[in-house]
Design an enzyme around this catalytic site. Structure first.
Site, short mmCIF file in Angstrom:
data_model
loop_
_atom_site.label_atom_id
_atom_site.label_comp_id
_atom_site.label_asym_id
_atom_site.label_seq_id
_atom_site.Cartn_x
_atom_site.Cartn_y
_atom_site.Cartn_z
N ARG A 186 0.59 -1.25 0.04
CA ARG A 186 -0.75 -0.03 0.33
C ARG A 186 0.92 1.71 -0.26
NH1 ARG A 186 -3.36 2.15 4.86
NH2 ARG A 186 -5.12 3.44 3.83
N HIS B 87 0.57 4.86 -2.63
CA HIS B 87 0.23 5.88 -2.17
C HIS B 87 1.96 6.70 -2.46
CE1 HIS B 87 -2.58 5.40 1.50
NE2 HIS B 87 -3.18 4.59 0.41
N ASN C 43 -3.39 8.77 5.31
CA ASN C 43 -2.14 7.50 5.44
C ASN C 43 -2.38 7.16 6.66
OD1 ASN C 43 -2.51 8.23 8.21
ND2 ASN C 43 -0.48 8.86 7.77
N HIS D 186 -6.09 -6.53 -2.74
CA HIS D 186 -6.39 -6.35 -1.38
C HIS D 186 -6.59 -7.53 -0.82
CE1 HIS D 186 -8.72 -1.57 -1.66
NE2 HIS D 186 -7.20 -1.35 -1.30
#
Ligand code: HEM
Ligand SMILES: *[C@@H]1O[C@H](CO)[C@@H](O)[C@H](O)[C@H]1NC(C)=O
Ligand SMILES: CC(=O)N[C@H]1CO[C@H](CO)[C@@H](O)[C@@H]1O
Length: 321
Positions: free
Chosen positions: A63, A67, A95, A192
């Site tokens: 992740r 980001h 975050n 995911h």
């Protein structure tokens, strides 16, 4: 150690032969070449040691790369700490629950010991995400390297991250802005397959819907009960995205088929015919998912990469030089 370094050298030679066809932008497979030949093995060994101790770290590492890349390009800006005069990306509510910063620091320190000032933090994040995917049972893909670290990290830029409440058309639009097709968006969402989300990210589905119990009608009713139960212990209660949270597989797509997608942005992929057929394809054929995911990850890792003079090699990943 000596043997693994030897193997690494052989791999390096092999990769060098292949990389000519693969170099894109300023990036290339053998960017660090003989200058820092053990980079890949340092990252791989440190990641696998950490995941042996805590297998739940694979999700956060993957992740983190997402980001980083979706905000200001893959430039390590996600790692920058806030200062008196600057609130950094890290401090955005988006975050939420990002972890793994210490591991990136550990890798960076080991690499700086061997070849100071050569390897960017952005490249380390990209390699660590790749190695986390592989460690968790996912596909192996090559990461072109040579990213420079950026010097901007602002909380307001995180507006570029898609929120969990996005529907299908919102997602398609958000990913198209970064040059991704619908299929690539669905494949990347398959990340995911690792990890968890907190109640704060999915509680929007448990009330205020125009249905008898107020629950999102696309949510499987037993699954909805489990989630409501969880959320009683607060916004930080965690639920896994699929039945195998530390294994990278295609079970995420099975979950969508049974109405057990966790976020609005997950379940929506099964909602419209256009994305549903892609979901069904990946649920049926894991190899196909692995192939498309790998290709999409290589592309994600090249979003707005900084050219030589636009960035730097940060010495400490937490702050600009
Ligand atoms: C499609 C749009 C996406 C949305 C709306 C989204 C949103 C979210 C949210 C809300 C969480 C849970 C945060 C929390 O509650 O703690 C999460 C977790 C996660 N996301 Fe995404 N995400 C998206 C795409 C991606 C992509 C493209 C990747 C990587 C390639 C990714 C990797 C992950 C991983 C691995 C986790 C689990 C982290 C953990 O276990 O702590 N996501 N995402
Ligand atoms: C998706 O959500 C947007 C608002 O975020 C809305 O304008 C649009 O109509 C929605 N699309 C569908 C298909 O529900
Ligand atoms: C790991 C990290 O930096 N988390 C921060 C995320 O943002 C919140 C504020 O929204 C901070 O309190 C956390 O420290």
């Amino acid at each position: 150690m000596a043997i693994s370094h030897l193997i690494e050298l052989f791999l390096l030679i092999e990769v060098t032969i292949f990389s000519a066809q693969f170099s894109v932008h300023a990036l290339s497979m053998d960017y660090y070449g003989m200058q820092c030949p053990f980079t890949e093995s340092i990252v791989r060994n440190t990641v696998s040691k950490a995941l042996q101790k805590d297998p739940t770290l694979s999700g956060p590492l993957l992740r983190m790369h997402f980001h980083d890349c979706f905000v200001e390009g893959c430039d390590g800006s996600i790692l920058i700490d806030s200062t008196k005069n600057n609130k950094a990306e890290k401090d955005s509510p988006a975050n939420l629950s990002l972890r793994g910063y210490e591991l990136i620091d550990e890798i960076k320190e080991e690499i700086e010991d061997q070849c100071p000032g050569v390897i960017s933090c952005a490249d380390i994040v990209a390699m660590a995400a790749r190695d986390a995917v592989l460690w968790a049972g996912g596909p192996l893909y090559d990461v072109p390297k040579g990213r420079k670290d950026g010097t901007r990290s602002k909380i307001e830029d995180t507006i570029n991250l898609p929120p969990p409440t996005f529907n299908g058309s919102d997602l398609i639009k958000a990913f198209r802005q970064h040059g991704f097709s619908v299929q690539e968006m669905v494949a990347l969402s398959g990340a995911h397959t690792l990890g968890v989300a907190r109640c704060s990210s999915f509680k929007n589905r448990l009330s205020n819907f125009d249905s008898t119990d107020g629950v999102d009608p696309t949510l499987n009713s037993n699954f909805a009960k489990t989630l409501s139960q969880k959320c009683k212990s607060g916004d930080n209660a965690e639920a896994p995205f699929d039945r195998t949270r530390i294994t990278f597989d295609n079970d995420y797509y099975n979950a969508l088929q049974s109405g057990s997608g966790l976020l609005t942005s997950d379940q929506t992929l099964y909602g419209s015919p256009r994305t549903r057929s892609i979901v069904n394809g990946y649920a049926m054929n894991q190899a196909r998912f692995f192939f498309d995911f790998s290709q999409a990850m290589v592309r994600m890792g090249q979003i707005d990469v900084k050219e030589d003079n636009e960035g730097e090699i940060r010495l400490n990943c937490h702050k600009i030089n």
